[in-house]
Design an enzyme around this catalytic site. Sequence first.
Site, PDB file in Angstrom:
ATOM      1  N   ASN A   1     -21.642 -44.868  78.206  1.00 20.64           N
ATOM      2  CA  ASN A   1     -21.189 -44.122  79.376  1.00 20.64           C
ATOM      3  C   ASN A   1     -22.390 -43.643  80.175  1.00 20.64           C
ATOM      4  O   ASN A   1     -23.134 -42.763  79.735  1.00 20.64           O
ATOM      5  CB  ASN A   1     -20.330 -42.930  78.941  1.00 20.64           C
ATOM      6  N   LEU A   2     -22.579 -44.215  81.335  1.00 15.41           N
ATOM      7  CA  LEU A   2     -23.705 -43.863  82.199  1.00 15.41           C
ATOM      8  C   LEU A   2     -23.760 -42.365  82.480  1.00 15.41           C
ATOM      9  O   LEU A   2     -24.838 -41.759  82.499  1.00 15.41           O
ATOM     10  CB  LEU A   2     -23.583 -44.641  83.518  1.00 15.41           C
TER      11      LEU A   2
ATOM     12  N   ASN B   1     -21.154 -47.674  99.108  1.00 17.14           N
ATOM     13  CA  ASN B   1     -21.155 -48.406 100.372  1.00 17.14           C
ATOM     14  C   ASN B   1     -21.704 -47.473 101.451  1.00 17.14           C
ATOM     15  O   ASN B   1     -22.080 -46.340 101.153  1.00 17.14           O
ATOM     16  CB  ASN B   1     -19.741 -48.893 100.710  1.00 17.14           C
TER      17      ASN B   1
ATOM     18  N   VAL C   1     -17.675 -47.337  89.248  1.00 19.57           N
ATOM     19  CA  VAL C   1     -18.703 -46.325  89.015  1.00 19.57           C
ATOM     20  C   VAL C   1     -18.648 -45.231  90.073  1.00 19.57           C
ATOM     21  O   VAL C   1     -18.746 -44.038  89.766  1.00 19.57           O
ATOM     22  CB  VAL C   1     -20.105 -46.980  88.997  1.00 19.57           C
ATOM     23  N   ALA C   2     -18.458 -45.619  91.327  1.00 19.39           N
ATOM     24  CA  ALA C   2     -18.453 -44.633  92.414  1.00 19.39           C
ATOM     25  C   ALA C   2     -17.334 -43.614  92.245  1.00 19.39           C
ATOM     26  O   ALA C   2     -17.529 -42.417  92.490  1.00 19.39           O
ATOM     27  CB  ALA C   2     -18.329 -45.343  93.763  1.00 19.39           C
TER      28      ALA C   2
ATOM     29  N   GLN D   1     -16.020 -42.678  89.438  1.00 15.56           N
ATOM     30  CA  GLN D   1     -16.423 -41.806  88.342  1.00 15.56           C
ATOM     31  C   GLN D   1     -17.379 -40.715  88.841  1.00 15.56           C
ATOM     32  O   GLN D   1     -17.251 -39.541  88.481  1.00 15.56           O
ATOM     33  CB  GLN D   1     -17.104 -42.633  87.248  1.00 15.56           C
TER      34      GLN D   1
ATOM     35  N   LYS E   1     -23.433 -52.462  99.227  1.00 14.57           N
ATOM     36  CA  LYS E   1     -22.550 -53.151 100.175  1.00 14.57           C
ATOM     37  C   LYS E   1     -22.401 -52.265 101.407  1.00 14.57           C
ATOM     38  O   LYS E   1     -22.593 -51.048 101.335  1.00 14.57           O
ATOM     39  CB  LYS E   1     -21.195 -53.439  99.542  1.00 14.57           C
TER      40      LYS E   1
ATOM     41  N   ALA F   1     -23.030 -55.665  90.086  1.00 13.77           N
ATOM     42  CA  ALA F   1     -22.500 -56.685  89.180  1.00 13.77           C
ATOM     43  C   ALA F   1     -21.133 -56.321  88.625  1.00 13.77           C
ATOM     44  O   ALA F   1     -20.569 -57.066  87.845  1.00 13.77           O
ATOM     45  CB  ALA F   1     -23.477 -56.918  88.022  1.00 13.77           C
TER      46      ALA F   1
ATOM     47  N   ASN G   1     -17.691 -54.251  90.346  1.00 14.31           N
ATOM     48  CA  ASN G   1     -16.759 -54.572  91.425  1.00 14.31           C
ATOM     49  C   ASN G   1     -17.438 -55.336  92.552  1.00 14.31           C
ATOM     50  O   ASN G   1     -16.771 -55.986  93.354  1.00 14.31           O
ATOM     51  CB  ASN G   1     -16.142 -53.289  91.985  1.00 14.31           C
TER      52      ASN G   1
END
Length: 360
Positions: free
Chosen positions: A8-9, A22, A31-32, A34, A80, A118, A120
């Site tokens: 878990n980061l 983005n 991740v975003a 979270q 992105k 790597a 979504n």
Amino acid sequence: MLRFVRGNLLEAPVEALVNTVNTVGVMGKGVALQFKRAFPDNYQAYVKACERGQVQIGRIFVYDRGPLAQPRYIFNFPTKKHWRHPSRMEYVEEGLKDLVCRIQELRVRSIALPPLGAGNGGLPWPEVKQRIQEALEALEGVEVWVYEPVENPKAHSIVPLKTKPRLTPARAALLKLFGLYGALGEPLGRLEAQKLAYFLQEAGLDLKLDFACKQFGPYAEPLNHVLARLEGHYIQGFGDRTGISQIRLKPQALDEAVLFLADYPKADEAATRAADWVKGFETPYGLELLATVHWAVRHEGARDWASLQKRLQAWNPRKATFPKTHLQVALDALLKRGALRPEEWQDRPPKLPANVAQEA
């Protein structure tokens, strides 16, 4: 020191965490999402920075949470431009250059980052890994933890918003409808949640959702943001939308909703009415069928069988294959239960299959 790990980061014991974002101010998945839930202060600062045009490809937006916070820094790393678009390798490469500069500028001694683009974002992990190694392995005196891709996190492990959102008539009615729909204990997915919300709004409660005809029927993207806010407090299992959702009400959520709705009888009645409309159609396909027919008649002016078939054929190939017997059953239910007004259907009444007519 550069190390590749799994886990878990958000639990990494480091001074700085890297969040992939983005440039338009949306943290809706992976991740975003979270990070949005775990660090709402960072999210608010990120949104304002996007509005000011400060979040750009190749530029890390650093949020300083203060010298006593753990972690102190959130490095928002654009992979992105728009949340709908895939990540691009050149964006990762540009961002890594700025990341090195920011690490050195702030004298960060430990940092953890996700598999940049790597997940979504769709980039191949071996290539991203190589770029990370080339950019960061030469850093001296810095401990770098890189969290490799793993399966999407289980929905029950998603970090909820720290502050419990208040109930509103719309939220409480939606929770009650979920409870009535899932009375047998079965969870519901995102498709079912979308269709239930659609019928709740059609039942007379303005959810302020702008539904549109999508692949599986009426759909409103903002509903996902509502469910994300309720996650962990009133519902469980919505997740981060990268995997299958299995939404259940949390203990006491239905009781809270029912108690709240005692002061809002119109919202309560709308939830009960919508639940009655969908009886007998409590499957993903059943709700898609029912909502599709309702939408075609009410919002696209299908007034007879010929125009209904034409609308479905124009919708998409999936809708064009709905058996007529299924359409007849759905239309009959919508008319008899008051979900559609008699004047909205000008053709002969639906002719039900013999086995359905006998049950009715």
